[in-house]
Design a protein around this motif. Structure first.
Motif, PDB file in Angstrom:
ATOM      1  N   UNK A 123      -3.225  21.323  44.710  1.00 34.49           N
ATOM      2  CA  UNK A 123      -4.021  21.909  43.851  1.00 34.49           C
ATOM      3  C   UNK A 123      -3.670  20.470  42.598  1.00 34.49           C
ATOM      4  N   UNK A 124      -4.226  20.191  40.865  1.00 31.86           N
ATOM      5  CA  UNK A 124      -4.198  19.086  40.283  1.00 31.86           C
ATOM      6  C   UNK A 124      -3.565  20.277  39.486  1.00 31.86           C
ATOM      7  N   UNK A 125      -1.880  19.957  38.452  1.00 33.49           N
ATOM      8  CA  UNK A 125      -1.787  20.320  37.333  1.00 33.49           C
ATOM      9  C   UNK A 125      -1.223  19.818  36.408  1.00 33.49           C
ATOM     10  N   UNK A 126      -0.686  20.241  35.183  1.00 33.88           N
ATOM     11  CA  UNK A 126      -0.308  19.079  34.277  1.00 33.88           C
ATOM     12  C   UNK A 126       0.912  18.765  34.026  1.00 33.88           C
ATOM     13  N   UNK A 127       1.215  17.160  33.304  1.00 37.17           N
ATOM     14  CA  UNK A 127       2.503  17.067  32.464  1.00 37.17           C
ATOM     15  C   UNK A 127       2.137  16.814  31.422  1.00 37.17           C
ATOM     16  N   UNK A 128       2.482  17.672  30.002  1.00 41.75           N
ATOM     17  CA  UNK A 128       2.143  17.626  29.097  1.00 41.75           C
ATOM     18  C   UNK A 128       3.314  16.335  28.407  1.00 41.75           C
ATOM     19  N   UNK A 129       2.827  16.274  26.994  1.00 43.08           N
ATOM     20  CA  UNK A 129       4.347  15.539  26.143  1.00 43.08           C
ATOM     21  C   UNK A 129       4.624  16.992  25.733  1.00 43.08           C
ATOM     22  N   UNK A 130       6.296  17.171  25.465  1.00 45.53           N
ATOM     23  CA  UNK A 130       7.207  18.250  25.225  1.00 45.53           C
ATOM     24  C   UNK A 130       6.336  18.328  23.637  1.00 45.53           C
ATOM     25  N   UNK A 131       5.603  17.517  22.920  1.00 46.85           N
ATOM     26  CA  UNK A 131       5.499  17.589  21.214  1.00 46.85           C
ATOM     27  C   UNK A 131       4.878  18.682  21.479  1.00 46.85           C
ATOM     28  N   UNK A 132       3.747  18.816  21.804  1.00 47.56           N
ATOM     29  CA  UNK A 132       3.245  19.919  21.875  1.00 47.56           C
ATOM     30  C   UNK A 132       3.182  21.178  22.627  1.00 47.56           C
ATOM     31  N   UNK A 133       4.458  21.852  22.895  1.00 46.93           N
ATOM     32  CA  UNK A 133       4.538  23.015  23.733  1.00 46.93           C
ATOM     33  C   UNK A 133       4.719  24.375  22.512  1.00 46.93           C
ATOM     34  N   UNK A 202       8.660  15.888  37.246  1.00 48.39           N
ATOM     35  CA  UNK A 202       9.392  16.660  36.604  1.00 48.39           C
ATOM     36  C   UNK A 202      11.280  17.066  37.073  1.00 48.39           C
ATOM     37  N   UNK A 203      11.000  16.772  37.887  1.00 48.15           N
ATOM     38  CA  UNK A 203      12.876  16.708  38.551  1.00 48.15           C
ATOM     39  C   UNK A 203      13.654  15.123  38.243  1.00 48.15           C
ATOM     40  N   UNK A 204      12.721  14.232  37.788  1.00 43.83           N
ATOM     41  CA  UNK A 204      13.090  13.087  37.938  1.00 43.83           C
ATOM     42  C   UNK A 204      12.521  12.679  36.506  1.00 43.83           C
ATOM     43  N   UNK A 205      11.949  11.951  35.844  1.00 44.36           N
ATOM     44  CA  UNK A 205      11.308  11.620  35.075  1.00 44.36           C
ATOM     45  C   UNK A 205      10.975  12.125  33.489  1.00 44.36           C
ATOM     46  N   UNK A 206      10.510  12.982  33.841  1.00 43.39           N
ATOM     47  CA  UNK A 206      10.537  14.493  33.364  1.00 43.39           C
ATOM     48  C   UNK A 206      10.600  15.101  33.046  1.00 43.39           C
ATOM     49  N   UNK A 207      11.573  15.218  33.416  1.00 41.11           N
ATOM     50  CA  UNK A 207      13.012  16.606  32.614  1.00 41.11           C
ATOM     51  C   UNK A 207      13.643  15.562  31.489  1.00 41.11           C
ATOM     52  N   UNK A 208      12.894  17.012  30.889  1.00 41.16           N
ATOM     53  CA  UNK A 208      13.931  16.949  29.323  1.00 41.16           C
ATOM     54  C   UNK A 208      12.619  16.771  28.599  1.00 41.16           C
ATOM     55  N   UNK A 209      12.008  15.814  29.002  1.00 40.86           N
ATOM     56  CA  UNK A 209      10.771  15.445  28.043  1.00 40.86           C
ATOM     57  C   UNK A 209       9.054  15.938  28.559  1.00 40.86           C
ATOM     58  N   UNK A 210       8.708  15.886  29.458  1.00 35.53           N
ATOM     59  CA  UNK A 210       7.554  17.087  29.542  1.00 35.53           C
ATOM     60  C   UNK A 210       7.558  18.333  29.674  1.00 35.53           C
ATOM     61  N   UNK A 211       6.134  18.631  29.544  1.00 28.54           N
ATOM     62  CA  UNK A 211       6.196  20.200  29.859  1.00 28.54           C
ATOM     63  C   UNK A 211       4.938  20.417  31.074  1.00 28.54           C
ATOM     64  N   UNK A 212       5.807  20.759  32.394  1.00 27.61           N
ATOM     65  CA  UNK A 212       4.845  20.606  33.751  1.00 27.61           C
ATOM     66  C   UNK A 212       3.816  22.718  33.603  1.00 27.61           C
ATOM     67  N   UNK A 213       2.432  22.462  33.096  1.00 26.82           N
ATOM     68  CA  UNK A 213       1.582  23.204  33.012  1.00 26.82           C
ATOM     69  C   UNK A 213       1.012  23.696  35.114  1.00 26.82           C
TER      70      UNK A 213
END
Length: 271
Positions: A123-133, A202-213
């Motif tokens: 299914x489609x999910x969202x990777x979001x900028x961490x500043x919006x958490x 998220x396990x690689x480049x997005x770790x600590x930088x993005x939020x996974x909805x």
């Protein structure tokens, strides 16, 4: 009279048998067996389904499936890297026998090609900028004019984004990586794409930088696409899929899932 009826029945039987032979000769499956090679169209770049390793070799979930398929047919495997926007046209014009490339089954695509039964559902999910958490808790809250949502051009993700977001600015890119980079660099608020890809990102480049909805926005079955009018090939593919899913002795299907969708150690081979 009996002789006439018998002769008529024999004529019908002969005609039906001849038609069956002709259909089999035209079948892609028969052509594959005669050629001794299964030709697969795919677009490397959709992790973990198909991508290139550091040596330029195409690897991934779909590649292992294609290898297994060719092995069961008793033929060699040939992979044909193809741009996504031309992959269905490539199939229809017989540049390859089948598309095995993380393709979502949609009604629109089904007008042009036939699909075997789904081999996996995403299914489609969202990777979001961490500043919006602290501001955004659900994907729907991103549907505001102040936010830019990005995705890959010509995919089911783009279809979902355009249906789901009516107020947000939507941008599309040629690759998943380019789209996701927009969020990493702060140029976009969110990236929408298939759940397996987002989990691995998220396990690689997005770790600590993005939020996974991670609540899926859509139900999306992935399937193998073949040309229309080929019941023999479709029948073989569905039986092959059923066999690998249910065979708990070899356990190929479950091991494949664990190898590419749970374990992320393969990331070292593509970085």
């Amino acid at each position: 009279m009996k002789k006439l009826v018998l002769a008529f029945l024999m004529l019908i039987s002969t005609t039906v048998f001849a038609d069956d032979i002709n259909l089999w000769k035209k079948s892609t499956l028969n052509k594959i067996l005669e050629r001794g090679e299964l030709i697969v169209g795919l677009e490397p770049g959709y992790m973990p389904f198909e991508m290139k390793d550091k040596k330029g070799r195409i690897i991934g979930y779909d590649v292992d499936l294609a290898k297994k398929m060719a092995k069961e047919m008793g033929v060699k495997l040939k992979l044909v890297p193809t741009a996504w926007d031309g992959i269905i046209a490539g199939l229809v014009t017989e540049k390859f026998d089948i598309i095995i490339s993380g393709m979502t089954i949609t009604q629109q695509r089904n007008l042009k090609v036939n699909f075997a039964e789904p081999y996996i559902v995403v299914g489609q999910t969202v990777l979001m900028d961490k500043v919006l958490k602290d501001k955004i808790k659900t994907a729907k809250e991103l549907d505001k004019a102040e936010y830019t949502v990005v995705t890959k051009l010509g995919t089911s993700a783009e279809i979902a984004v355009r249906k789901f977001y009516k107020k947000a600015k939507i941008l599309t890119f040629d690759t998943e990586a380019d789209a996701a980079s927009e969020v990493l660099s702060g140029k976009a608020a969110a990236f929408v794409y298939d759940q397996p890809y987002n989990v691995l990102f998220m396990a690689d480049k997005g770790k600590g930088k993005l939020i996974h909805l991670d609540t899926p926005l859509t139900y999306e079955p992935l399937g193998w696409a073949i040309r229309k009018g080929d019941p023999d090939f479709l029948n073989w593919l569905n039986n092959f899929l059923r066999q690998i899913k249910e065979d708990k002795v070899e356990n190929f299907y479950d091991d494949l899932y664990d190898k590419w969708l749970k374990d992320t150690s393969w990331l070292e081979r593509v970085q």
